[in-house]
Design a protein around this motif. Structure first.
Motif, PDB file in Angstrom:
ATOM      1  N   ASP A 343       0.826  -1.212   0.000  1.00 17.16           N
ATOM      2  CA  ASP A 343       0.000   0.000   0.000  1.00 17.16           C
ATOM      3  C   ASP A 343       0.858   1.259   0.000  1.00 17.16           C
ATOM      4  O   ASP A 343       0.475   2.277  -0.590  1.00 17.16           O
ATOM      5  CB  ASP A 343      -0.935  -0.003   1.219  1.00 17.16           C
ATOM      6  CG  ASP A 343      -2.138  -0.903   1.022  1.00 17.16           C
ATOM      7  OD1 ASP A 343      -2.645  -0.982  -0.107  1.00 17.16           O
ATOM      8  OD2 ASP A 343      -2.558  -1.561   1.988  1.00 17.16           O
ATOM      9  N   LEU A 344       2.009   1.202   0.658  1.00 18.77           N
ATOM     10  CA  LEU A 344       2.896   2.364   0.655  1.00 18.77           C
ATOM     11  C   LEU A 344       3.364   2.664  -0.771  1.00 18.77           C
ATOM     12  O   LEU A 344       3.359   3.820  -1.196  1.00 18.77           O
ATOM     13  CB  LEU A 344       4.084   2.095   1.578  1.00 18.77           C
ATOM     14  CG  LEU A 344       4.984   3.289   1.946  1.00 18.77           C
ATOM     15  CD1 LEU A 344       5.690   3.020   3.277  1.00 18.77           C
ATOM     16  CD2 LEU A 344       6.031   3.583   0.886  1.00 18.77           C
ATOM     17  N   TRP A 345       3.736   1.629  -1.500  1.00 19.57           N
ATOM     18  CA  TRP A 345       4.165   1.838  -2.885  1.00 19.57           C
ATOM     19  C   TRP A 345       3.002   2.299  -3.767  1.00 19.57           C
ATOM     20  O   TRP A 345       3.196   3.095  -4.680  1.00 19.57           O
ATOM     21  CB  TRP A 345       4.801   0.567  -3.439  1.00 19.57           C
ATOM     22  CG  TRP A 345       6.291   0.695  -3.568  1.00 19.57           C
ATOM     23  CD1 TRP A 345       6.996   0.867  -4.715  1.00 19.57           C
ATOM     24  CD2 TRP A 345       7.257   0.699  -2.510  1.00 19.57           C
ATOM     25  NE1 TRP A 345       8.340   0.974  -4.444  1.00 19.57           N
ATOM     26  CE2 TRP A 345       8.535   0.878  -3.100  1.00 19.57           C
ATOM     27  CE3 TRP A 345       7.181   0.577  -1.127  1.00 19.57           C
ATOM     28  CZ2 TRP A 345       9.706   0.922  -2.356  1.00 19.57           C
ATOM     29  CZ3 TRP A 345       8.346   0.621  -0.384  1.00 19.57           C
ATOM     30  CH2 TRP A 345       9.584   0.794  -0.987  1.00 19.57           C
ATOM     31  N   LYS A 346       1.801   1.844  -3.465  1.00 21.39           N
ATOM     32  CA  LYS A 346       0.635   2.324  -4.211  1.00 21.39           C
ATOM     33  C   LYS A 346       0.429   3.819  -3.978  1.00 21.39           C
ATOM     34  O   LYS A 346       0.065   4.552  -4.908  1.00 21.39           O
ATOM     35  CB  LYS A 346      -0.612   1.548  -3.801  1.00 21.39           C
ATOM     36  CG  LYS A 346      -0.654   0.112  -4.321  1.00 21.39           C
ATOM     37  CD  LYS A 346      -1.899  -0.608  -3.833  1.00 21.39           C
ATOM     38  CE  LYS A 346      -1.943  -2.046  -4.342  1.00 21.39           C
ATOM     39  NZ  LYS A 346      -3.107  -2.803  -3.804  1.00 21.39           N
ATOM     40  N   VAL A 347       0.662   4.271  -2.754  1.00 21.65           N
ATOM     41  CA  VAL A 347       0.551   5.703  -2.463  1.00 21.65           C
ATOM     42  C   VAL A 347       1.559   6.487  -3.301  1.00 21.65           C
ATOM     43  O   VAL A 347       1.230   7.522  -3.896  1.00 21.65           O
ATOM     44  CB  VAL A 347       0.768   5.972  -0.958  1.00 21.65           C
ATOM     45  CG1 VAL A 347       0.910   7.483  -0.704  1.00 21.65           C
ATOM     46  CG2 VAL A 347      -0.378   5.415  -0.134  1.00 21.65           C
ATOM     47  N   LEU A 348       2.797   5.995  -3.362  1.00 20.30           N
ATOM     48  CA  LEU A 348       3.827   6.681  -4.145  1.00 20.30           C
ATOM     49  C   LEU A 348       3.475   6.713  -5.631  1.00 20.30           C
ATOM     50  O   LEU A 348       3.638   7.734  -6.300  1.00 20.30           O
ATOM     51  CB  LEU A 348       5.182   6.014  -3.936  1.00 20.30           C
ATOM     52  CG  LEU A 348       5.771   6.071  -2.519  1.00 20.30           C
ATOM     53  CD1 LEU A 348       7.090   5.319  -2.476  1.00 20.30           C
ATOM     54  CD2 LEU A 348       5.958   7.508  -2.046  1.00 20.30           C
ATOM     55  N   ARG A 349       2.992   5.589  -6.156  1.00 19.68           N
ATOM     56  CA  ARG A 349       2.663   5.538  -7.584  1.00 19.68           C
ATOM     57  C   ARG A 349       1.446   6.397  -7.902  1.00 19.68           C
ATOM     58  O   ARG A 349       1.385   7.062  -8.942  1.00 19.68           O
ATOM     59  CB  ARG A 349       2.423   4.082  -7.993  1.00 19.68           C
ATOM     60  CG  ARG A 349       3.693   3.222  -7.914  1.00 19.68           C
ATOM     61  CD  ARG A 349       3.434   1.795  -8.355  1.00 19.68           C
ATOM     62  NE  ARG A 349       4.642   0.975  -8.243  1.00 19.68           N
ATOM     63  CZ  ARG A 349       4.755  -0.097  -7.475  1.00 19.68           C
ATOM     64  NH1 ARG A 349       3.712  -0.506  -6.750  1.00 19.68           N
ATOM     65  NH2 ARG A 349       5.886  -0.777  -7.432  1.00 19.68           N
ATOM     66  N   THR A 350       0.472   6.408  -7.000  1.00 16.97           N
ATOM     67  CA  THR A 350      -0.710   7.247  -7.203  1.00 16.97           C
ATOM     68  C   THR A 350      -0.336   8.725  -7.162  1.00 16.97           C
ATOM     69  O   THR A 350      -0.847   9.535  -7.943  1.00 16.97           O
ATOM     70  CB  THR A 350      -1.767   6.954  -6.125  1.00 16.97           C
ATOM     71  OG1 THR A 350      -2.153   5.579  -6.203  1.00 16.97           O
ATOM     72  CG2 THR A 350      -3.000   7.816  -6.311  1.00 16.97           C
ATOM     73  N   LEU A 351       0.572   9.052  -6.263  1.00 15.65           N
ATOM     74  CA  LEU A 351       1.033  10.430  -6.159  1.00 15.65           C
ATOM     75  C   LEU A 351       1.704  10.862  -7.457  1.00 15.65           C
ATOM     76  O   LEU A 351       1.474  11.968  -7.952  1.00 15.65           O
ATOM     77  CB  LEU A 351       2.013  10.559  -4.991  1.00 15.65           C
ATOM     78  CG  LEU A 351       2.521  11.961  -4.651  1.00 15.65           C
ATOM     79  CD1 LEU A 351       1.367  12.870  -4.259  1.00 15.65           C
ATOM     80  CD2 LEU A 351       3.544  11.889  -3.526  1.00 15.65           C
ATOM     81  N   ALA A 352       2.526   9.970  -8.027  1.00 14.96           N
ATOM     82  CA  ALA A 352       3.202  10.296  -9.279  1.00 14.96           C
ATOM     83  C   ALA A 352       2.211  10.437 -10.431  1.00 14.96           C
ATOM     84  O   ALA A 352       2.396  11.258 -11.332  1.00 14.96           O
ATOM     85  CB  ALA A 352       4.238   9.225  -9.604  1.00 14.96           C
ATOM     86  N   ALA A 353       1.137   9.631 -10.401  1.00 15.82           N
ATOM     87  CA  ALA A 353       0.173   9.640 -11.502  1.00 15.82           C
ATOM     88  C   ALA A 353      -0.831  10.784 -11.393  1.00 15.82           C
ATOM     89  O   ALA A 353      -1.158  11.435 -12.396  1.00 15.82           O
ATOM     90  CB  ALA A 353      -0.570   8.306 -11.544  1.00 15.82           C
ATOM     91  N   ASP A 354      -1.321  11.031 -10.182  1.00 22.16           N
ATOM     92  CA  ASP A 354      -2.423  11.985 -10.010  1.00 22.16           C
ATOM     93  C   ASP A 354      -2.018  13.298  -9.342  1.00 22.16           C
ATOM     94  O   ASP A 354      -2.744  14.293  -9.450  1.00 22.16           O
ATOM     95  CB  ASP A 354      -3.541  11.345  -9.178  1.00 22.16           C
ATOM     96  CG  ASP A 354      -4.101  10.090  -9.830  1.00 22.16           C
ATOM     97  OD1 ASP A 354      -3.990   9.973 -11.066  1.00 22.16           O
ATOM     98  OD2 ASP A 354      -4.623   9.223  -9.094  1.00 22.16           O
ATOM     99  N   GLY A 355      -0.904  13.310  -8.635  1.00 18.53           N
ATOM    100  CA  GLY A 355      -0.442  14.527  -7.989  1.00 18.53           C
ATOM    101  C   GLY A 355      -1.155  14.836  -6.684  1.00 18.53           C
ATOM    102  O   GLY A 355      -2.099  14.153  -6.274  1.00 18.53           O
ATOM    103  N   LEU A 356      -0.694  15.876  -6.025  1.00 17.63           N
ATOM    104  CA  LEU A 356      -1.324  16.373  -4.808  1.00 17.63           C
ATOM    105  C   LEU A 356      -2.570  17.174  -5.167  1.00 17.63           C
ATOM    106  O   LEU A 356      -2.719  17.643  -6.292  1.00 17.63           O
ATOM    107  CB  LEU A 356      -0.352  17.263  -4.033  1.00 17.63           C
ATOM    108  CG  LEU A 356       0.934  16.600  -3.507  1.00 17.63           C
ATOM    109  CD1 LEU A 356       1.916  17.680  -3.039  1.00 17.63           C
ATOM    110  CD2 LEU A 356       0.624  15.633  -2.378  1.00 17.63           C
ATOM    111  N   THR A 357      -3.426  17.370  -4.182  1.00 20.36           N
ATOM    112  CA  THR A 357      -4.596  18.218  -4.390  1.00 20.36           C
ATOM    113  C   THR A 357      -4.319  19.614  -3.836  1.00 20.36           C
ATOM    114  O   THR A 357      -3.436  19.805  -2.978  1.00 20.36           O
ATOM    115  CB  THR A 357      -5.824  17.639  -3.688  1.00 20.36           C
ATOM    116  OG1 THR A 357      -5.617  17.674  -2.260  1.00 20.36           O
ATOM    117  CG2 THR A 357      -6.071  16.200  -4.135  1.00 20.36           C
ATOM    118  N   ASP A 358      -5.068  20.572  -4.302  1.00 25.83           N
ATOM    119  CA  ASP A 358      -4.920  21.929  -3.779  1.00 25.83           C
ATOM    120  C   ASP A 358      -5.235  21.975  -2.289  1.00 25.83           C
ATOM    121  O   ASP A 358      -4.603  22.733  -1.529  1.00 25.83           O
ATOM    122  CB  ASP A 358      -5.859  22.882  -4.527  1.00 25.83           C
ATOM    123  CG  ASP A 358      -5.425  23.116  -5.969  1.00 25.83           C
ATOM    124  OD1 ASP A 358      -4.243  22.867  -6.286  1.00 25.83           O
ATOM    125  OD2 ASP A 358      -6.283  23.546  -6.780  1.00 25.83           O
ATOM    126  N   ALA A 359      -6.203  21.156  -1.865  1.00 25.22           N
ATOM    127  CA  ALA A 359      -6.555  21.134  -0.445  1.00 25.22           C
ATOM    128  C   ALA A 359      -5.385  20.635   0.399  1.00 25.22           C
ATOM    129  O   ALA A 359      -5.095  21.183   1.478  1.00 25.22           O
ATOM    130  CB  ALA A 359      -7.782  20.252  -0.229  1.00 25.22           C
TER     131      ALA A 359
END
Length: 455
Positions: A343-359
């Motif tokens: 799950d930690l690696w999924k967080v990293l990959r999702t971050l790379a794909a979708d980016g942070l939110t303005d919130a």
């Protein structure tokens, strides 16, 4: 019944990180002073140019023993007498060694500042380094090492340094030395290291507190001004290199009910213009309870009490080069090691794909910038930050500029910085836990070659 009118908040007062005044003593000691009204406990930090890479071969830990010995007697007082004088001043005195150098810290009520500065000057000018005191400090350090090895977090940090840095690099070895190297240290070795590297011309004193009514120049002239020695140039440091090839090292602890995680690599330090964006993005990833990592691993999955990501400056040089350790740390129960890493690696990959939110960006800015006035409320916190800037060859207004840059940093910039800081395929993972239970689930993740070492 009549009540007293409810108090109302006054207008917000603009805040900026304090700017110090610079000066120098005839002996060559650079002085940074900062008047902080109301701070009746004055903080003093002395930065000594005695970095760990300057330790002689085979004597790792001599800088630490020297730092600890500064309070163990001088040419005028025994260790007991020196400690008694500090107590009479209501002062605290501490020292430690790190890659950047040795740091000596003093805190004392401003009413006793003159006496305490005299003791500090005495310790720096003429430490005794008595044989029996050095022998005792060496024995104490040797007693500490097994306890550190038994601590999963400390053991993980030791292994990560060994994995990242070349064997010939001082950074690859424990900062305070090993049993083998510390056992070789004696008073002659400590004295030699002191004479080679401790002198006012390469040192800086930072003094912060309520200095109203204090004739600081005269006070310094009478105390630290008495410290003289031959002049020298500041130490040169080799460039930092590291191997961040994606891989996993398991430090085997049979029967462990938890696995300690430490995942890291090196990246830009504070000299790089990406630093504020990296700080912001790293905070969004794992800087607080509302971060991505905690939201998934703690709140949603219940694997851990908390996971944190951070950037820690390792060492900088005068030419503006250096590096920071970028890492993710935490602990999970043994059975959840594989799923938690997945799950930690999924967080990293999702971050790379979708980016942070303005919130996420907005909350991080509010937390990092909004808490600054509280973070630097004490003289000690201001002095420590100014001393960090000195050791890292940064301008005096660096911290103030960082907060201004954080406010200006956008979501896209923060995303780019944190994705670059934690690429999913370029991370060295150290796990301290039961290899028999966690090795196969970790291998199945495909996050790098898995190696098992003894604990």
């Amino acid at each position: 019944m009549e009540f007293h009118p409810q108090p109302t908040a006054g207008p917000a007062t603009p805040w900026a990180f304090p700017a110090p005044e610079r000066g120098a003593l005839p002996g060559g000691l650079t002085v940074l002073s900062c008047h902080r009204p109301g701070q009746q406990v004055v903080a003093v930090e002395i930065c000594l140019d005695a970095p760990l890479n300057a330790e002689p071969a085979g004597l790792d830990g001599v800088a630490t023993i020297m730092a600890r010995a500064f309070t163990e007697g001088t040419d005028k007082r025994s260790a007991e007498e020196f400690a008694a004088e500090l107590e009479r001043c209501g002062a605290t005195f501490d020292a430690h060694a790190d890659h950047a150098g040795v740091r000596v810290s003093l805190e004392v009520p401003v009413s006793r500042l003159a006496k305490a500065l005299g003791l500090l000057a005495e310790a720096l000018r003429a430490p005794a380094f008595a044989d029996d005191e050095i022998d005792r400090l060496v024995r104490n350090r040797l007693d500490e090492i097994p306890h550190e090895a038994a601590n999963p977090a400390r053991r993980a940090a030791k292994q990560l340094s060994k994995e990242l840095f070349p064997a010939e690099s001082r950074m690859s070895r424990p900062r305070q030395g090993t049993e083998e190297t510390v056992a070789r240290i004696d008073s002659a070795a400590v004295r030699a290291f002191y004479e080679a590297h401790v002198r006012p011309s390469t040192a800086t004193a930072v003094i912060v507190g309520d200095l109203a009514g204090v004739d600081l120049p005269a006070l310094l002239a009478e105390t630290l001004g008495a410290w003289t020695a031959d002049t020298a140039e500041r130490s040169t440091v080799p460039p930092i290199t590291a191997d961040d090839t994606g891989r996993v090292v398991i430090v085997d602890r049979p029967g462990a009910v938890q696995t300690q995680l430490l995942i890291g690599r090196i990246g830009p330090d504070r000299h790089d213009r990406v630093w504020p964006a990296q700080v912001l993005g790293t905070y969004c990833l794992g800087g607080t309870l509302t971060s991505r990592l905690d939201r998934v691993l703690r709140e949603e999955k219940g694997y851990t009490y908390g996971v944190r990501s951070f950037g820690q400056v390792l060492r900088s040089s005068a030419d503006g080069t250096g590096a920071a350790m970028l890492a993710i740390s935490g602990s999970v129960d043994t059975e959840s090691t594989g799923p938690a890493l997945d799950d930690l690696w999924k967080v990293l990959r999702t971050l790379a794909a979708d980016g942070l939110t303005d919130a996420e960006r907005d909350v991080a800015v509010q937390n990092l910038v909004g808490v600054a006035p509280l973070k630097y409320e004490t003289a000690a916190s201001v002095a420590a930050t100014l001393a960090d800037q000195v050791e890292q060859y940064l301008p005096d207004d660096f911290q103030a500029q960082v907060y201004a840059r954080l406010v200006e940093t956008g979501t896209v910039e923060a995303t780019s910085a944190v994705v670059s800081a934690f690429p999913a395929d370029r991370l060295v993972t150290v796990l301290v836990g039961d290899a028999a239970q966690i090795a196969e689930p970790v291998k199945a993740l495909g996050i790098g070659e898995v190696t098992v070492v003894t604990g």
